[in-house]
Design an enzyme around this catalytic site. Structure first.
Site, PDB file in Angstrom:
ATOM      1  NE  ARG A 169      23.109  46.134  35.009  1.00 34.09           N
ATOM      2  CZ  ARG A 169      23.131  47.142  35.883  1.00 34.09           C
ATOM      3  NH1 ARG A 169      24.112  48.036  35.829  1.00 34.09           N
ATOM      4  NH2 ARG A 169      22.193  47.281  36.795  1.00 34.09           N
ATOM      5  CE1 TYR A 197      56.568  61.777  38.440  1.00 34.21           C
ATOM      6  CE2 TYR A 197      54.308  61.847  39.242  1.00 34.21           C
ATOM      7  CZ  TYR A 197      55.634  61.435  39.392  1.00 34.21           C
ATOM      8  OH  TYR A 197      55.998  60.701  40.478  1.00 34.21           O
ATOM      9  CG  MET A 200      49.565  57.211  44.030  1.00 29.73           C
ATOM     10  SD  MET A 200      50.704  55.897  44.488  1.00 29.73           S
ATOM     11  CE  MET A 200      51.179  55.251  42.897  1.00 29.73           C
ATOM     12  CE  LYS A 229      24.549  49.830  42.550  1.00 33.63           C
ATOM     13  NZ  LYS A 229      23.712  49.415  41.401  1.00 33.63           N
TER      14      LYS A 229
HETATM   15  C1  LIG Z   1      22.693  50.404  41.274  1.00 32.30           C
HETATM   16  C2  LIG Z   1      21.290  49.949  41.022  1.00 32.30           C
HETATM   17  C3  LIG Z   1      20.198  50.703  41.492  1.00 32.30           C
HETATM   18  C4  LIG Z   1      20.355  52.109  42.041  1.00 32.30           C
HETATM   19  O1  LIG Z   1      20.564  52.961  40.933  1.00 32.30           O
HETATM   20  P1  LIG Z   1      20.727  54.551  41.068  1.00 32.30           P
HETATM   21  O2  LIG Z   1      20.817  55.036  39.682  1.00 32.30           O
HETATM   22  O3  LIG Z   1      22.005  54.755  41.831  1.00 32.30           O
HETATM   23  O4  LIG Z   1      19.549  55.068  41.808  1.00 32.30           O
HETATM   24  C5  LIG Z   1      18.931  50.145  41.380  1.00 32.30           C
HETATM   25  N1  LIG Z   1      18.738  48.944  40.786  1.00 32.30           N
HETATM   26  C6  LIG Z   1      19.764  48.216  40.293  1.00 32.30           C
HETATM   27  C7  LIG Z   1      19.482  46.911  39.646  1.00 32.30           C
HETATM   28  C8  LIG Z   1      21.067  48.700  40.375  1.00 32.30           C
HETATM   29  O5  LIG Z   1      22.074  47.990  39.860  1.00 32.30           O
END
Ligand SMILES: *Cc1c(COP(=O)(O)O)cnc(C)c1O
Length: 344
Positions: free
Chosen positions: A128, A242, A290, A33
């Protein structure tokens, strides 16, 4: 060239996948992802497939469709966010497997894509994504009758091995999936390291592939070298950057480097961060701008052409620590302006 160079070691990513794969008896997927945690999914995913990953996970359907273009038809691609309104055509055309999170999603899925593969995500306490027990009990018989590809849940505290939440979520997952024949998955990187009780049939590491904690044995993946654009001598009492937040106590040599918060050098790291010239650590001075940062290089014998922020001397987690954050955020913040070099 004033563009900083981000070097991504694909062979290290492959080695990290194999290390995590060797820790379990089951299958090891790869989580790709957020553009493979900011490292470039178009290069990273083929490397992972090459070394043996056959299942990939992404957050949303659009990422899955892009990944299908990259990897072709052979691999299995699953989507954590499930089947949202508007996802149907993408899921169908790219043959993505939604991880169904609710009765509403299940209804949408069977109505719009009857017979299309799906998995199920259960909530075991993180609150979640996924179905809680009451919702799951209502759906269980119908859902299981349609042979889900996977039943999964996610751990909230897996990076803290002694946290009581781990055992609590494990017990909850075991209880919710009793007598289920579909493959099960509970562990991301942290869960892999918690041991065999957490592995089930499939593990889903992300950060551990990309060189971040809690995978302490991971090979480093990322190197970030930032060019020095200009150096100057400042007298005691002069200020840098800055808002004049840094004042030279003694005559100093200041290097201005070509990267800033628009490139993922999180502004909050400013006063705590160091970079490296070979073995020597040199401190950031003044605010992160930046596109630029100031570094006190008085300690160096020679004027450097580049300084290194991430590499052999400072891991992504060290740099995260400068900003009070985690390696995940440092990686996914890496900017689009870098000259990206892939080592194979
Ligand atoms: C992002 C995610 C993972 C991977 O998690 P890591 O801690 O990066 O290994 C696995 N399962 C779900 C549901 C996630 O959201």
């Amino acid at each position: 060239m004033s563009t900083a160079t981000l070097t991504i070691d694909l062979s290290a990513i492959e080695a990290n996948w194999r290390k995590l794969n060797a820790l379990t008896d089951g299958e090891t997927a790869a989580v790709a992802k957020a553009d493979a945690y900011g490292l470039g999914v178009d290069r990273v995913a083929p490397a992972l497939a090459h070394t043996g990953a056959r299942q990939f996970f992404v957050a949303v359907a659009e990422e899955g469709a892009a990944l299908r273009e990259i990897l072709g038809p052979e691999v299995q691609i699953s989507v954590f966010s499930g089947h949202m309104e508007g996802d149907t055509a993408l899921l169908r055309d790219a043959r993505l497997i939604p991880m169904i999170n609710s009765v509403d999603q299940m209804v949408r899925h069977v109505e719009t894509l009857p017979g299309h593969a799906f998995g199920l995500q259960l909530d075991t306490g993180m609150n979640r994504l996924g179905m809680e027990d009451a919702e799951w009990q209502a759906l269980r018989e119908i859902a299981l009758a349609q042979s889900p590809t996977l039943i999964m849940s996610h751990l909230a505290c897996a990076d803290e091995p002694r946290h009581p939440m781990n055992a609590q979520q494990l017990a909850c997952f075991v209880q919710m999936t009793q007598d289920v024949t579909a493959p099960r998955s509970l562990a991301a990187t942290g869960g892999v390291l918690l041991g065999p009780d957490f592995h089930f049939d499939l593990t889903r590491p992300g950060i551990g592939l990309y060189g971040g904690l809690p995978h302490v044995d991971a090979l480093p993946v990322v190197t970030l070298d930032i060019p020095v654009i200009q150096t100057r001598d400042v007298a005691a009492g002069e200020t840098v950057g800055y808002a004049n937040t840094w004042t030279a106590a003694t005559p100093s040599v200041i290097a201005t480097l070509s990267a800033g918060y628009a490139d993922g050098l999180i502004r909050a790291m400013g006063p705590n961060a160091t970079l490296h010239a070979g073995e020597v650590a040199v401190p950031v001075v003044g605010r992160v701008s930046m596109d630029l940062i100031g570094v006190d290089i008085t300690a160096l014998d020679q004027l450097p052409e580049t300084l290194q922020l991430i590499g052999d001397h400072q891991s992504v987690d060290t740099v995260a620590g400068f900003a009070g954050t985690i390696g995940y955020e440092v990686l996914t913040s890496l900017g689009a302006r870098y000259n990206r070099v892939y080592r194979t």
